[in-house]
Design an enzyme around this catalytic site. Structure first.
Site, mmCIF file in Angstrom:
data_model
loop_
_atom_site.group_PDB
_atom_site.id
_atom_site.type_symbol
_atom_site.label_atom_id
_atom_site.label_comp_id
_atom_site.label_asym_id
_atom_site.label_seq_id
_atom_site.Cartn_x
_atom_site.Cartn_y
_atom_site.Cartn_z
ATOM 1 N N GLY A 133 56.552 37.198 49.332
ATOM 2 C CA GLY A 133 57.142 35.642 50.088
ATOM 3 C C GLY A 133 56.508 34.622 51.386
ATOM 4 O O GLY A 133 57.071 35.067 52.264
ATOM 5 N N VAL A 184 41.689 42.467 47.631
ATOM 6 C CA VAL A 184 40.457 42.703 47.354
ATOM 7 C C VAL A 184 39.610 42.241 48.903
ATOM 8 O O VAL A 184 40.010 40.788 48.549
ATOM 9 C CB VAL A 184 40.238 41.595 45.754
ATOM 10 C CG1 VAL A 184 38.952 41.995 45.759
ATOM 11 C CG2 VAL A 184 41.443 42.746 45.077
ATOM 12 N N GLU A 219 42.266 47.515 45.646
ATOM 13 C CA GLU A 219 42.614 48.165 44.146
ATOM 14 C C GLU A 219 40.937 48.778 43.629
ATOM 15 O O GLU A 219 40.436 47.519 44.374
ATOM 16 C CB GLU A 219 42.673 47.241 42.802
ATOM 17 C CG GLU A 219 42.558 48.225 41.847
ATOM 18 C CD GLU A 219 43.050 47.258 40.283
ATOM 19 O OE1 GLU A 219 43.438 48.145 39.293
ATOM 20 O OE2 GLU A 219 42.706 45.687 40.392
ATOM 21 N N ALA A 256 51.340 39.828 52.038
ATOM 22 C CA ALA A 256 49.676 39.863 51.380
ATOM 23 C C ALA A 256 49.181 38.571 52.674
ATOM 24 O O ALA A 256 48.800 38.574 53.306
ATOM 25 C CB ALA A 256 49.625 39.601 49.819
ATOM 26 N N ARG A 257 49.016 37.253 51.455
ATOM 27 C CA ARG A 257 48.912 36.461 52.668
ATOM 28 C C ARG A 257 49.440 35.648 54.047
ATOM 29 O O ARG A 257 48.327 35.779 53.977
ATOM 30 C CB ARG A 257 48.885 35.252 51.572
ATOM 31 C CG ARG A 257 48.253 34.891 50.267
ATOM 32 C CD ARG A 257 48.456 33.731 49.112
ATOM 33 N NE ARG A 257 49.888 34.062 48.922
ATOM 34 C CZ ARG A 257 50.740 32.682 49.009
ATOM 35 N NH1 ARG A 257 50.160 31.433 49.350
ATOM 36 N NH2 ARG A 257 52.244 33.198 48.816
ATOM 37 N N HIS A 286 56.223 42.455 42.895
ATOM 38 C CA HIS A 286 56.105 40.807 42.898
ATOM 39 C C HIS A 286 56.445 40.199 42.482
ATOM 40 O O HIS A 286 57.311 40.254 40.947
ATOM 41 C CB HIS A 286 54.304 40.599 42.862
ATOM 42 C CG HIS A 286 53.885 39.332 43.431
ATOM 43 N ND1 HIS A 286 52.845 39.207 44.034
ATOM 44 C CD2 HIS A 286 54.551 38.520 42.768
ATOM 45 C CE1 HIS A 286 52.533 37.999 44.444
ATOM 46 N NE2 HIS A 286 54.062 37.025 43.175
ATOM 47 N N ASN A 310 57.682 41.798 47.276
ATOM 48 C CA ASN A 310 56.487 41.542 47.595
ATOM 49 C C ASN A 310 56.348 40.054 46.951
ATOM 50 O O ASN A 310 57.431 39.783 45.852
ATOM 51 C CB ASN A 310 55.387 42.354 47.076
ATOM 52 C CG ASN A 310 53.897 41.774 47.035
ATOM 53 O OD1 ASN A 310 53.438 41.458 46.199
ATOM 54 N ND2 ASN A 310 53.542 40.708 48.235
ATOM 55 N N PRO A 337 47.860 45.051 48.992
ATOM 56 C CA PRO A 337 46.914 45.796 48.999
ATOM 57 C C PRO A 337 45.883 44.016 48.469
ATOM 58 O O PRO A 337 46.306 43.333 47.540
ATOM 59 C CB PRO A 337 46.301 46.596 47.359
ATOM 60 C CG PRO A 337 47.695 46.370 46.871
ATOM 61 C CD PRO A 337 48.342 45.941 47.983
ATOM 62 N N CYS A 363 48.805 42.612 38.242
ATOM 63 C CA CYS A 363 47.625 42.284 38.502
ATOM 64 C C CYS A 363 47.519 41.906 37.076
ATOM 65 O O CYS A 363 46.958 42.385 36.083
ATOM 66 C CB CYS A 363 46.377 43.499 38.424
ATOM 67 S SG CYS A 363 44.478 42.008 39.145
#
Length: 530
Positions: A212, A15, A38, A237-238, A179, A210, A13, A112
């Site tokens: 990495g 934003v 979220e 994610a990134r 994470h 998560n 997820p 978060c």
């Protein structure tokens, strides 16, 4: 239900990134599951659900401002995981009931570290409240027909983290995403892969690793990260935000290809401009310093971004299709999510009506500051026109609707108003003045719809780049005149030239506004008087 989370590659997820266009693109590139950004439980509970027959979507709309904050479609039904921010079991269950028919699973954000989340007792604040964690997750598992998961961060010690994870497992969740950093740590800190591995060894439910992204540069790195953490699945994610084609086993695609595909989805599903721009900025990164990157940073509409990527024609074609679909379904465009300003006056109908013996003229136009020079702001031109023609007014009035402003202006006994809302009272007045100018025929039909002459610092810099590309294409064509491919190349060259001309007409700089509007005597009077 746990099998849904074993051996999977999952998009985390994010934003403003994980909206419908981005989620669909990741599905194209091979993701097994993709999380939404979220959504806070209170926001979901004050929303209203709407079937959008024009776009073929289900929309959840915030009643406080009329914005669509969650849009989904059947194509992602088995792939999308809805993530909520909550601190209350019953509120969470109500949200789950609202979405369980449209998503593949529900996830509770328990990691978060942002201040707004922690102050609300959500996100990482739950890590130190095991009883509340148990209450929320147990209630959701017992009350929903879809899998329930949660996403956490590491606690300060491994034993404390394992204790929390075992409690979460006992609640009956289908999986847990971890994470590999504490709530105090940031992306520049190393991800604790070893701690994730220790946790995965003691749990029976799938563990999703998560954190990495710094280690993931290509598709093969995803499996390497999974092995290092001993996890069942990997959440990215990134690395996926920068270029989501990293999800392809066949290899990473050029950024331009990814951006083009993403923008097409944004156009197809009317993605909010701010979200589209934010996502593209994160894709471009250091390329924002190039001529095209600088021109992109100045954009204020999705249409402008489309022109920069050579999708101007696609934007207009899709807009026409959506407008036609609205008409065929006898739909109100606003009820189908089309509340943004149309790209040109060609798509606008000026509506005249009468209420309480007052003539009212309306059209949908928003005041986008970058579309105007300082010398041709709507209120300034209207003041000059009224004075020049000795008319009564202008007199402005406002109404506030769900934190937004709607303004009207009365000129010579007629009230003019935009049918669109503004977040600023001043901007709403400018929008009303623009409606009046259009209705009176004082300005050219393009006024306010496309960037005004000279309003963008880098657009003409980009024109030079496009011009050079066109010259190169011509040289290549003349140097390679193969009879068998001549027709094909000529067609391609014509297409490039057409797109280039569209871009130049939109952004080129002219010395005087009056020249653009020489067909209007009234407008010349206003400019000369100014």
């Amino acid at each position: 239900m746990s099998e849904q989370y074993r051996g999977k590659i999952i998009v985390a997820p994010m934003v403003r990134v994980c909206t419908l266009p981005y989620r669909l693109l990741t599905i194209d590139y091979g993701t097994d599951l993709v999380y939404t950004e979220e959504t806070i439980d209170f926001k979901m509970l004050r929303s209203t659900k709407r079937e959008n027959n024009v776009l073929g979507t289900v929309d959840f709309i915030d009643k406080s401002d009329g914005t669509v904050f969650f849009r989904t479609c059947e194509r992602e039904r088995t792939k999308v995981i809805f993530q909520i921010g909550t601190s209350d079991a019953q509120r969470a269950l109500k949200v789950g009931k609202m979405v369980e028919s449209y998503v593949a699973g529900l996830d509770v954000n328990m990691g978060c570290p942002k201040e707004f989340s922690i102050k609300g007792g959500m996100g990482a604040a739950l890590l130190s409240q095991p009883e509340k964690v148990k209450s929320i997750l147990s209630t959701l598992v017992q009350g929903l027909t879809i899998p329930v998961t949660c996403k956490i961060r590491l606690l300060k010690t491994l034993p404390d983290t394992i204790e929390l994870c075992k409690l979460i497992e006992e609640c009956g969740v289908a999986a847990i995403a971890i994470h590999g950093r504490t709530k105090e740590e940031r992306p520049n800190h190393p991800n604790h892969n070893d701690m994730i591995k220790e946790i995965a060894n003691v749990l029976t439910i799938p563990v999703i690793a998560n954190g990495g992204s710094k280690e993931i540069k290509c598709y093969e790195d995803i499996e390497r990260f999974r092995q290092e953490t001993g996890a069942s699945s990997v959440m990215i994610a990134r690395a996926a935000m920068w270029n989501c084609s990293i999800l392809r086993p066949e290899g990473v695609l050029p950024l331009d290809t990814v951006a083009d595909a993403y923008l097409r989805y944004c156009i197809d599903y009317e993605n909010p401009f701010t979200y589209s721009k934010y996502t593209l900025q994160n894709m471009l990164r250091e390329l924002q310093d190039t001529p095209r990157g600088k021109a992109f940073l100045e954009t204020q509409t999705l249409q402008e971004i489309s022109y920069i990527w050579g999708l101007g024609t696609y934007f207009k074609t899709q807009l026409a299709k959506q407008s036609e679909a609205c008409m065929c379904l006898n739909s109100d465009p606003k009820k189908n999510g089309k509340i943004a300003m149309p790209p040109s006056a060609d798509h606008v109908e000026i509506v005249e009506k009468e209420e309480d013996h007052q003539k009212i003229v309306e059209m949908p136009i928003q005041f986008i500051r970058g579309n105007f020079n300082n010398a041709d702001l709507p209120k300034m031109l209207l003041n000059t026109y009224v004075f020049r023609n000795q008319l009564s007014g202008p007199r402005y009035a406002h109404t506030t609707i769900d934190k937004f402003f709607s303004a009207s202006v009365v000129v010579d006994g007629i009230r003019y108003a935009s049918s669109l809302r503004e977040k600023s009272k001043r901007y709403s007045e400018q929008g009303a003045a623009a409606v009046c100018l259009h209705a009176l025929g004082v300005v050219h039909k393009t006024y306010g719809f496309i960037p005004a002459d000279g309003a963008r610092k880098y657009q003409y810099v980009l024109n030079d780049v496009n011009s050079e590309k066109e010259k190169t294409a011509k040289r290549e064509y003349s140097e390679n005149e193969d009879p068998e491919t001549e027709t094909e190349k000529a067609t391609e060259l014509k297409k490039r030239k057409s797109e280039s001309n569209i871009f130049k007409r939109t952004f080129k700089v002219k010395p005087k506004v009056a020249e653009e509007n020489s067909n209007s005597e009234k407008f010349r009077d206003v400019v000369e008087t100014s």
